[in-house]
Each structure stands twice: as structure tokens, then as C-alpha cells.
Design a protein around this motif. Structure first.
Motif, PDB file in Angstrom:
ATOM      1  N   GLU A 124       0.811  -1.206   0.000  1.00 50.93           N
ATOM      2  CA  GLU A 124       0.000   0.000   0.000  1.00 50.93           C
ATOM      3  C   GLU A 124       0.851   1.266   0.000  1.00 50.93           C
ATOM      4  O   GLU A 124       1.578   1.536   0.959  1.00 50.93           O
ATOM      5  CB  GLU A 124      -0.917   0.011   1.225  1.00 50.93           C
ATOM      6  N   SER A 131      -0.306   4.237   0.197  1.00 50.88           N
ATOM      7  CA  SER A 131      -0.873   5.149   1.200  1.00 50.88           C
ATOM      8  C   SER A 131      -0.283   4.886   2.584  1.00 50.88           C
ATOM      9  O   SER A 131      -0.112   5.813   3.377  1.00 50.88           O
ATOM     10  CB  SER A 131      -2.397   5.034   1.243  1.00 50.88           C
ATOM     11  N   LEU A 132       0.056   3.635   2.870  1.00 50.97           N
ATOM     12  CA  LEU A 132       0.690   3.318   4.158  1.00 50.97           C
ATOM     13  C   LEU A 132       2.098   3.897   4.207  1.00 50.97           C
ATOM     14  O   LEU A 132       2.515   4.452   5.219  1.00 50.97           O
ATOM     15  CB  LEU A 132       0.722   1.810   4.388  1.00 50.97           C
ATOM     16  N   TYR A 133       2.837   3.807   3.096  1.00 50.67           N
ATOM     17  CA  TYR A 133       4.156   4.442   3.006  1.00 50.67           C
ATOM     18  C   TYR A 133       4.027   5.942   3.268  1.00 50.67           C
ATOM     19  O   TYR A 133       4.772   6.507   4.067  1.00 50.67           O
ATOM     20  CB  TYR A 133       4.782   4.197   1.629  1.00 50.67           C
ATOM     21  N   GLU A 134       3.074   6.575   2.610  1.00 53.92           N
ATOM     22  CA  GLU A 134       2.892   8.017   2.773  1.00 53.92           C
ATOM     23  C   GLU A 134       2.513   8.366   4.201  1.00 53.92           C
ATOM     24  O   GLU A 134       2.950   9.380   4.736  1.00 53.92           O
ATOM     25  CB  GLU A 134       1.847   8.540   1.792  1.00 53.92           C
ATOM     26  N   TYR A 135       1.722   7.528   4.843  1.00 54.45           N
ATOM     27  CA  TYR A 135       1.253   7.779   6.204  1.00 54.45           C
ATOM     28  C   TYR A 135       2.345   7.559   7.247  1.00 54.45           C
ATOM     29  O   TYR A 135       2.462   8.328   8.200  1.00 54.45           O
ATOM     30  CB  TYR A 135       0.046   6.888   6.498  1.00 54.45           C
ATOM     31  N   GLU A 136       3.165   6.501   7.089  1.00 55.81           N
ATOM     32  CA  GLU A 136       4.095   6.125   8.144  1.00 55.81           C
ATOM     33  C   GLU A 136       5.567   6.370   7.834  1.00 55.81           C
ATOM     34  O   GLU A 136       6.349   6.539   8.762  1.00 55.81           O
ATOM     35  CB  GLU A 136       3.896   4.655   8.516  1.00 55.81           C
ATOM     36  N   LYS A 164       7.005   8.260   4.740  1.00 55.74           N
ATOM     37  CA  LYS A 164       7.420   9.366   3.879  1.00 55.74           C
ATOM     38  C   LYS A 164       8.030  10.520   4.671  1.00 55.74           C
ATOM     39  O   LYS A 164       9.052  11.077   4.279  1.00 55.74           O
ATOM     40  CB  LYS A 164       6.242   9.860   3.051  1.00 55.74           C
ATOM     41  N   ASP A 165       7.420  10.867   5.801  1.00 56.78           N
ATOM     42  CA  ASP A 165       7.935  11.971   6.610  1.00 56.78           C
ATOM     43  C   ASP A 165       9.280  11.643   7.266  1.00 56.78           C
ATOM     44  O   ASP A 165       9.979  12.545   7.723  1.00 56.78           O
ATOM     45  CB  ASP A 165       6.929  12.366   7.687  1.00 56.78           C
ATOM     46  N   THR A 207       6.816  -1.368   6.897  1.00 56.09           N
ATOM     47  CA  THR A 207       5.836  -1.080   7.933  1.00 56.09           C
ATOM     48  C   THR A 207       4.584  -1.896   7.695  1.00 56.09           C
ATOM     49  O   THR A 207       4.270  -2.249   6.556  1.00 56.09           O
ATOM     50  CB  THR A 207       5.523   0.433   7.985  1.00 56.09           C
ATOM     51  N   ASN A 251       0.417  -2.089   9.147  1.00 57.47           N
ATOM     52  CA  ASN A 251      -0.609  -1.463   9.959  1.00 57.47           C
ATOM     53  C   ASN A 251      -1.949  -2.093   9.611  1.00 57.47           C
ATOM     54  O   ASN A 251      -2.387  -2.030   8.465  1.00 57.47           O
ATOM     55  CB  ASN A 251      -0.640   0.048   9.705  1.00 57.47           C
TER      56      ASN A 251
END
Length: 58
Positions: free
Chosen positions: A21, A23-28, A30-31, A52, A54
């Protein structure tokens, strides 16, 4: 989620080629990218591998 279930999800994604996913990379993760790159440079590592999970998503 149990460790065994997490292991199954990771195995499917990393070994069997199941979907991962973005979106999971971006959520957990990327920052954290700049911090991970800085750590890589500081430690003189050639690469970094981050995964990661989740709620069953990898």
C-alpha cells in the motif's frame, strides 16, 4: 494483530509479490525519509530497508 498474522502479511507482500500500500508508506514512512537518508549517510550504509505494517496492510 498477532505476530504470526503480521508475519503472514509481510511474507505475502515481500516474498510472494502481493500488493503493498502506497498510502501506508505516505502515512508512516514518507515523513521519515530525510531522517533515514541522514542516518544512512552518517552510518556509511549503502542502503536502507524499511517495512511497515498497519492493520494487515504492508
Amino acid at each position: 494483530m498477532s505476530a504470526r498474522k503480521i508475519e503472514k502479511v509481510l511474507r505475502r507482500a515481500l516474498i510472494q509479490g502481493d500488493e503493498m500500500e502506497n498510502s501506508l508508506y505516505e502515512y508512516e514512512l514518507k515523513d521519515l525519509l530525510d531522517e533515514l537518508k541522514s542516518s544512512m549517510t552518517k552510518d556509511k550504509d549503502d542502503f536502507i530497508f524499511a517495512v511497515t505494517e498497519n492493520s494487515g496492510y504492508v
